[in-house]
Design a protein around this motif. Structure first.
Motif, PDB file in Angstrom:
ATOM      1  N   ILE A  53      -3.461 -12.942   6.391  1.00  0.00           N
ATOM      2  CA  ILE A  53      -3.858 -11.694   6.541  1.00  0.00           C
ATOM      3  C   ILE A  53      -3.275 -10.760   5.447  1.00  0.00           C
ATOM      4  N   ASP A  54      -4.338  -9.829   5.160  1.00  0.00           N
ATOM      5  CA  ASP A  54      -4.296  -8.864   4.043  1.00  0.00           C
ATOM      6  C   ASP A  54      -3.912  -7.415   4.696  1.00  0.00           C
ATOM      7  N   GLY A  55      -2.772  -7.065   4.702  1.00  0.00           N
ATOM      8  CA  GLY A  55      -2.148  -5.840   4.956  1.00  0.00           C
ATOM      9  C   GLY A  55      -1.667  -5.738   6.054  1.00  0.00           C
ATOM     10  N   ILE A  56      -0.897  -4.506   6.193  1.00  0.00           N
ATOM     11  CA  ILE A  56      -0.138  -4.272   7.679  1.00  0.00           C
ATOM     12  C   ILE A  56      -1.053  -3.851   8.567  1.00  0.00           C
ATOM     13  N   GLU A  57      -2.219  -3.249   8.253  1.00  0.00           N
ATOM     14  CA  GLU A  57      -3.270  -2.690   9.393  1.00  0.00           C
ATOM     15  C   GLU A  57      -3.765  -3.955  10.021  1.00  0.00           C
ATOM     16  N   ASN A  58      -4.358  -4.883   9.093  1.00  0.00           N
ATOM     17  CA  ASN A  58      -4.985  -6.057   9.729  1.00  0.00           C
ATOM     18  C   ASN A  58      -4.025  -6.972  10.591  1.00  0.00           C
ATOM     19  N   LEU A  59      -2.644  -6.936  10.035  1.00  0.00           N
ATOM     20  CA  LEU A  59      -1.645  -7.642  10.710  1.00  0.00           C
ATOM     21  C   LEU A  59      -1.519  -7.194  11.991  1.00  0.00           C
ATOM     22  N   ILE A  60      -1.360  -5.935  12.185  1.00  0.00           N
ATOM     23  CA  ILE A  60      -1.175  -5.397  13.485  1.00  0.00           C
ATOM     24  C   ILE A  60      -2.243  -5.428  14.381  1.00  0.00           C
ATOM     25  N   ALA A  61      -3.621  -5.388  13.834  1.00  0.00           N
ATOM     26  CA  ALA A  61      -4.837  -5.755  14.690  1.00  0.00           C
ATOM     27  C   ALA A  61      -4.861  -7.145  15.144  1.00  0.00           C
ATOM     28  N   PHE A 133       5.566 -14.473  14.480  1.00  0.00           N
ATOM     29  CA  PHE A 133       6.777 -14.645  13.601  1.00  0.00           C
ATOM     30  C   PHE A 133       6.140 -15.075  12.112  1.00  0.00           C
ATOM     31  N   PHE A 134       5.393 -16.096  12.206  1.00  0.00           N
ATOM     32  CA  PHE A 134       4.992 -16.605  10.852  1.00  0.00           C
ATOM     33  C   PHE A 134       3.922 -15.855  10.020  1.00  0.00           C
ATOM     34  N   ALA A 135       3.364 -14.756  10.826  1.00  0.00           N
ATOM     35  CA  ALA A 135       2.030 -14.203  10.424  1.00  0.00           C
ATOM     36  C   ALA A 135       2.879 -13.077   9.654  1.00  0.00           C
ATOM     37  N   VAL A 136       3.775 -12.405  10.382  1.00  0.00           N
ATOM     38  CA  VAL A 136       4.656 -11.404   9.625  1.00  0.00           C
ATOM     39  C   VAL A 136       5.324 -11.796   8.470  1.00  0.00           C
ATOM     40  N   ILE A 137       6.097 -13.018   8.394  1.00  0.00           N
ATOM     41  CA  ILE A 137       6.520 -13.605   7.267  1.00  0.00           C
ATOM     42  C   ILE A 137       5.555 -13.779   6.365  1.00  0.00           C
ATOM     43  N   HIS A 138       4.254 -14.400   6.317  1.00  0.00           N
ATOM     44  CA  HIS A 138       3.495 -14.700   5.428  1.00  0.00           C
ATOM     45  C   HIS A 138       2.854 -13.355   4.785  1.00  0.00           C
ATOM     46  N   LEU A 140       4.112 -10.136   4.697  1.00  0.00           N
ATOM     47  CA  LEU A 140       4.950  -9.307   4.272  1.00  0.00           C
ATOM     48  C   LEU A 140       5.520  -9.772   2.947  1.00  0.00           C
ATOM     49  N   ILE A 141       5.987 -11.049   3.102  1.00  0.00           N
ATOM     50  CA  ILE A 141       6.569 -11.745   1.865  1.00  0.00           C
ATOM     51  C   ILE A 141       5.510 -12.588   1.190  1.00  0.00           C
ATOM     52  N   LYS A 142       5.248 -12.276  -0.163  1.00  0.00           N
ATOM     53  CA  LYS A 142       4.384 -12.884  -0.848  1.00  0.00           C
ATOM     54  C   LYS A 142       4.704 -14.250  -1.664  1.00  0.00           C
ATOM     55  N   SER A 143       5.837 -14.316  -1.732  1.00  0.00           N
ATOM     56  CA  SER A 143       6.360 -15.594  -2.375  1.00  0.00           C
ATOM     57  C   SER A 143       6.711 -16.810  -1.547  1.00  0.00           C
ATOM     58  N   LYS A 144       5.865 -17.722  -1.865  1.00  0.00           N
ATOM     59  CA  LYS A 144       5.933 -19.051  -1.122  1.00  0.00           C
ATOM     60  C   LYS A 144       7.170 -19.648  -0.731  1.00  0.00           C
ATOM     61  N   LYS A 145       7.939 -19.753  -1.932  1.00  0.00           N
ATOM     62  CA  LYS A 145       9.292 -20.311  -1.859  1.00  0.00           C
ATOM     63  C   LYS A 145      10.122 -19.318  -0.897  1.00  0.00           C
ATOM     64  N   VAL A 146       9.927 -18.103  -1.070  1.00  0.00           N
ATOM     65  CA  VAL A 146      10.894 -17.327  -0.061  1.00  0.00           C
ATOM     66  C   VAL A 146      10.605 -17.581   1.300  1.00  0.00           C
ATOM     67  N   GLN A 147       9.116 -17.501   1.637  1.00  0.00           N
ATOM     68  CA  GLN A 147       8.848 -17.896   2.790  1.00  0.00           C
ATOM     69  C   GLN A 147       9.372 -18.970   3.516  1.00  0.00           C
TER      70      GLN A 147
END
Length: 350
Positions: A53-61, A133-138, A140-147
């Motif tokens: 998902i690209d961006g906060i607005e799309n995440l909320i939708a 939960f996963f959508a928010v992590i993925h 908001l956090i761009k680093s795959k390793k950190v995810q």
């Protein structure tokens, strides 16, 4: 593998998964083993279908859409079953208002308070929580390793909670089974991060998963393994095996699902059950518990009742009326859509 086959094997996988859930709930000799992985299939498939998902607005939708799709049927079925139960209680002479209020609050609270007719309902709120939960992590956090590090942290935390729960250090139920998300997000993440592997599972991976699955069953049967695994009741026994065992069985069953796309009748039957898995999940317990008040029957009849009647109800009732389709299937459109977004929305329901 083309898009049509990919969609079909995912529905077949869900069909196998819902049959395994009924096998578990029918309490036969396979139940102890099936409970290891029957729900993991749904989390892995759902993760497989997750699109970034690209961006906060799309995440909320996206969150709003997922919430409507999953929770509208959840509360529709919950309300219908509750009204039925309360009518029966009144007919039996129960006029205790306090009892009704406490019972209703418990059903809204969800999680481990959902037993009997409602026993499988906890899964839906857990699935929704996992997806969000996963959508928010993925997002908001761009680093795959950190995810992955965050998901591993919560996976370990789930086992700490399990120890505390079973040592009575934690004595309350978390609402809506939200705490189970701590472990299920790992299975969901596996489905997403291993998408390329799962799209066409290599034969050596299939073989390894089969060998491991057989070995785990054999060790358990000989009382060597002592594996205990119940997501709903936060019963996790081994931080390594709690991932390896469910995933090994799931990989093998996904490989079977892909192979079954070549068998027309079997694949058609299982994919139909997969597309109806939400209705089956909600109704198989109340239907069987109602019928068992009058007659007793073996586990195979429990399974058939739990599959056939909900399937017939969805085809004859829920799919025929726009309002019922929305209330009990979470769908607005009249037909199963062929667009990519709608395929994703329909297939990830359960």
């Amino acid at each position: 593998m083309n898009n049509t086959n990919r969609e079909k094997w995912l529905d077949i996988a869900k069909g196998i998964g819902i049959v395994l859930i009924l096998i578990d709930h029918s309490q036969n000799f396979l139940s102890d083993y099936v409970s290891w992985f029957h729900l993991t299939i749904f989390f892995v498939v759902s993760g497989y279908l997750f699109k970034p998902i690209d961006g906060i607005e799309n995440l909320i939708a996206w969150i709003k859409r997922r919430t409507i799709v999953l929770l509208v049927p959840y509360f529709s079925f919950l309300l219908c079953i509750t009204i039925y139960r309360y009518v029966i209680e009144i007919l039996k002479g129960n006029y205790n208002i306090t009892w009704f209020i406490k019972d209703f609050i418990a059903k809204i609270y969800g999680g481990q308070y959902l037993t009997g007719d409602y026993a499988p309902f906890w899964f839906i709120t857990c699935l929704l929580g996992t997806q969000i939960f996963f959508a928010v992590i993925h997002t908001l956090i761009k680093s795959k390793k950190v995810q992955i590090a965050i998901i591993m942290f919560f996976y370990i935390l789930s086992h700490v909670e399990s120890i505390l729960v079973h040592n009575k250090a934690i004595t309350f139920y978390v609402p809506l089974a939200a705490d189970v998300v701590l472990i299920t997000i790992a299975y969901y993440a596996f489905g997403f991060y291993c998408k390329k592997l799962l799209a066409s599972i290599p034969i050596y991976i299939q073989t390894l998963s089969l060998i491991l699955s057989i070995a785990f069953v054999a060790l358990q049967a000989k009382n060597i393994l002592g594996f205990q695994f119940e997501l709903k009741y936060v019963e996790y026994s081994n931080v390594i095996l709690d991932f390896v065992i469910p995933i090994s069985f799931t990989i093998f069953l996904l490989a079977i699902s892909q192979a079954l796309t070549k068998l027309k009748f079997t694949s058609s039957t299982l994919s139909t059950l997969g597309m109806t898995s939400l209705t089956i999940m909600y109704l198989h317990f109340p239907l069987n518990l109602f019928i068992e008040k009058f007659i007793t029957y073996p586990s195979v009849v429990f399974i058939l009742v739990g599959l056939i009647i909900p399937l017939a109800m969805e085809k004859a009732l829920f799919q025929k009326n726009l309002l019922l389709r929305f209330l009990f299937l979470g769908k607005v459109k009249g037909k199963r859509s062929t667009s990519i977004d709608d395929k994703k929305q329909v297939t990830t329901i359960i």
